[in-house]
Structures are given as structure tokens and as C-alpha cells.
Design a protein around this motif. Structure first.
Motif, PDB file in Angstrom:
ATOM      1  N   GLY A 274      60.014  86.100   7.681  1.00  0.00           N
ATOM      2  CA  GLY A 274      60.923  86.026   8.813  1.00  0.00           C
ATOM      3  C   GLY A 274      61.268  84.617   9.267  1.00  0.00           C
ATOM      4  N   VAL A 275      60.870  83.594   8.541  1.00  0.00           N
ATOM      5  CA  VAL A 275      61.183  82.217   8.929  1.00  0.00           C
ATOM      6  C   VAL A 275      62.003  81.549   7.822  1.00  0.00           C
ATOM      7  CG1 VAL A 275      59.138  81.952  10.385  1.00  0.00           C
ATOM      8  CG2 VAL A 275      59.051  81.251   8.003  1.00  0.00           C
ATOM      9  N   ILE A 276      62.812  80.576   8.240  1.00  0.00           N
ATOM     10  CA  ILE A 276      63.597  79.799   7.293  1.00  0.00           C
ATOM     11  C   ILE A 276      63.146  78.342   7.383  1.00  0.00           C
ATOM     12  CG2 ILE A 276      65.584  81.345   7.384  1.00  0.00           C
ATOM     13  CD1 ILE A 276      66.960  79.308   9.206  1.00  0.00           C
ATOM     14  N   PRO A 277      63.316  77.595   6.307  1.00  0.00           N
ATOM     15  CA  PRO A 277      62.901  76.188   6.346  1.00  0.00           C
ATOM     16  C   PRO A 277      63.864  75.368   7.199  1.00  0.00           C
ATOM     17  CG  PRO A 277      63.993  76.655   4.279  1.00  0.00           C
ATOM     18  CD  PRO A 277      63.856  77.965   4.996  1.00  0.00           C
ATOM     19  N   ASP A 278      63.355  74.310   7.772  1.00  0.00           N
ATOM     20  CA  ASP A 278      64.177  73.402   8.574  1.00  0.00           C
ATOM     21  C   ASP A 278      64.643  72.261   7.673  1.00  0.00           C
ATOM     22  OD1 ASP A 278      65.436  71.906  10.466  1.00  0.00           O
ATOM     23  OD2 ASP A 278      63.747  71.838  11.859  1.00  0.00           O
ATOM     24  N   THR A 279      65.695  72.528   6.917  1.00  0.00           N
ATOM     25  CA  THR A 279      66.198  71.520   5.983  1.00  0.00           C
ATOM     26  C   THR A 279      66.808  70.327   6.699  1.00  0.00           C
ATOM     27  OG1 THR A 279      68.260  72.776   5.780  1.00  0.00           O
ATOM     28  CG2 THR A 279      66.557  73.163   4.111  1.00  0.00           C
ATOM     29  N   ALA A 280      67.318  70.551   7.907  1.00  0.00           N
ATOM     30  CA  ALA A 280      67.870  69.427   8.676  1.00  0.00           C
ATOM     31  C   ALA A 280      66.787  68.387   8.943  1.00  0.00           C
ATOM     32  CB  ALA A 280      68.479  69.911   9.981  1.00  0.00           C
ATOM     33  N   LEU A 281      65.592  68.829   9.238  1.00  0.00           N
ATOM     34  CA  LEU A 281      64.484  67.914   9.498  1.00  0.00           C
ATOM     35  C   LEU A 281      64.176  67.077   8.257  1.00  0.00           C
ATOM     36  CD1 LEU A 281      62.228  67.169  11.610  1.00  0.00           C
ATOM     37  CD2 LEU A 281      60.797  68.748  10.333  1.00  0.00           C
ATOM     38  N   ILE A 282      64.218  67.693   7.096  1.00  0.00           N
ATOM     39  CA  ILE A 282      63.965  66.965   5.852  1.00  0.00           C
ATOM     40  C   ILE A 282      65.030  65.896   5.643  1.00  0.00           C
ATOM     41  CG2 ILE A 282      63.766  67.166   3.344  1.00  0.00           C
ATOM     42  CD1 ILE A 282      62.795  70.088   3.851  1.00  0.00           C
ATOM     43  N   PHE A 283      66.288  66.254   5.867  1.00  0.00           N
ATOM     44  CA  PHE A 283      67.364  65.281   5.693  1.00  0.00           C
ATOM     45  C   PHE A 283      67.284  64.159   6.723  1.00  0.00           C
ATOM     46  CE2 PHE A 283      69.747  68.673   3.324  1.00  0.00           C
ATOM     47  CZ  PHE A 283      69.788  67.986   2.124  1.00  0.00           C
ATOM     48  N   ILE A 284      66.924  64.485   7.953  1.00  0.00           N
ATOM     49  CA  ILE A 284      66.789  63.458   8.991  1.00  0.00           C
ATOM     50  C   ILE A 284      65.706  62.456   8.598  1.00  0.00           C
ATOM     51  CG2 ILE A 284      66.052  63.047  11.380  1.00  0.00           C
ATOM     52  CD1 ILE A 284      67.387  65.790  12.052  1.00  0.00           C
ATOM     53  N   ILE A 285      64.555  62.952   8.199  1.00  0.00           N
ATOM     54  CA  ILE A 285      63.449  62.077   7.816  1.00  0.00           C
ATOM     55  C   ILE A 285      63.816  61.262   6.571  1.00  0.00           C
ATOM     56  CG2 ILE A 285      61.092  62.075   6.897  1.00  0.00           C
ATOM     57  CD1 ILE A 285      60.568  64.430   8.874  1.00  0.00           C
TER      58      ILE A 285
END
Length: 175
Positions: free
Chosen positions: A28-39
């Protein structure tokens, strides 16, 4: 060119995160790809560009999430700035560094979301939240950190080569 690519990355990531990734949710969860790109952007381009990238990615998430505007923008700004500040002089090909930073950042981000979204509403069962949301989100996001960072590293290298070639082209005209 860099601004266009940065904007495209933010938009493409948001579209994928809201349309494709919910169909590959695990527990029921999705990865936070935005966080990866920000970092990744903060590590590759420095604190100022990382902060701007994080703010814009977070603002887009705030505007379309229906929640309070500013929370994800502020978190994205801080994460982009912090990930770019001390790591300016590190070897950019080190893929372990973004892995560790994503691990720490996703746990902190999920804790902030718990405090601001659930604790204030009276949801006091942190153990259940940690096991059902924080742990799966952390594992899912961290598992994608190295492939997405390598993609961002590749794109950044292409842009830097293009900018270098363009700069050399214009410097040759002066002579």
C-alpha cells in the motif's frame, strides 16, 4: 538548458509518481522518487540548486496533494540544501552516499509527516504507523535510490558536457 531539464525532471517525476507508481505499490505504499531526485540533484549541483529543485518539487506536490501548502516545499528545500552543502567536494560517482542520505532523509521525512498529519489528529499508535508506513516506504524508496541516482548522474554529465562544449564554442569566437 539546465532549467528546462530540471523542470522536465520535476514534471515527469510528478506524473510518474501520481499515475504509474500507485499501480506498483507494495504493502500500500509507493516510493518517494522526488526525494531521491532532490538529494541527487543537491549532491551533484550543490546546495543552492538542490534547494531550488527541492522547493519546486515539494511545491508541486503541495499544490496537487490537497493538503496544507508549504510542508513538502519546505521539506524539499531543506533536504536539497542540506544534501548539497557538505557534499560539494565528495566524489560524485560514489553511489553509496546518496543511498545513506536517502535512508536518513526518508525516515526523518516520514516522522515529520506522522507528527504533522497524524499525531495532531490524535492518532497515537506510532508503532503501527512505523511498521505499516515508515518501514515499507523506507525500504521501497532506498531500493530505488541507486538506480535513480545513476540516471540523474548520467543526465547531469550530459548537461555539463553540453554546457562545456557550448562555452568553448563561444570562447573561441572572442579570439
Amino acid at each position: 538548458m539546465r532549467i528546462a531539464v530540471m523542470s522536465a525532471l520535476i514534471l515527469i517525476n510528478y506524473v510518474l509518481q501520481t499515475s504509474v507508481l500507485p499501480h506498483v505499490a507494495i504493502l500500500g505504499v509507493i516510493p518517494d522518487t522526488a526525494l531521491i531526485f532532490i538529494i541527487g540533484y543537491g549532491i551533484l549541483r550543490g546546495d543552492i540548486e538542490g534547494a531550488i529543485f527541492g522547493f519546486l518539487a515539494g511545491l508541486l506536490q503541495d499544490v496537487f496533494s490537497g493538503g496544507p501548502i508549504g510542508m513538502f516545499a519546505l521539506m524539499g528545500f531543506l533536504i536539497g540544501y542540506i544534501s548539497g552543502k557538505p557534499f560539494r567536494d565528495f566524489f560524485k560517482d560514489n553511489y553509496f552516499l546518496p543511498f545513506i542520505i536517502v535512508l536518513v532523509a526518508i525516515i526523518l521525512q516520514q516522522f515529520v509527516i506522522y507528527v504533522t498529519s497524524f499525531l495532531f489528529l490524535g492518532y497515537l499508535d506510532f508503532t503501527h504507523y512505523a511498521l505499516s508506513i515508515i518501514l515499507p516506504t523506507t525500504i521501497y524508496t532506498v531500493s530505488l535510490s541507486i538506480p535513480l541516482y545513476s540516471l540523474l548522474h548520467f543526465i547531469n554529465g550530459r548537461i555539463e558536457n553540453w554546457e562545456s562544449n557550448r562555452r568553448n564554442l563561444f570562447e573561441g569566437d572572442r579570439e
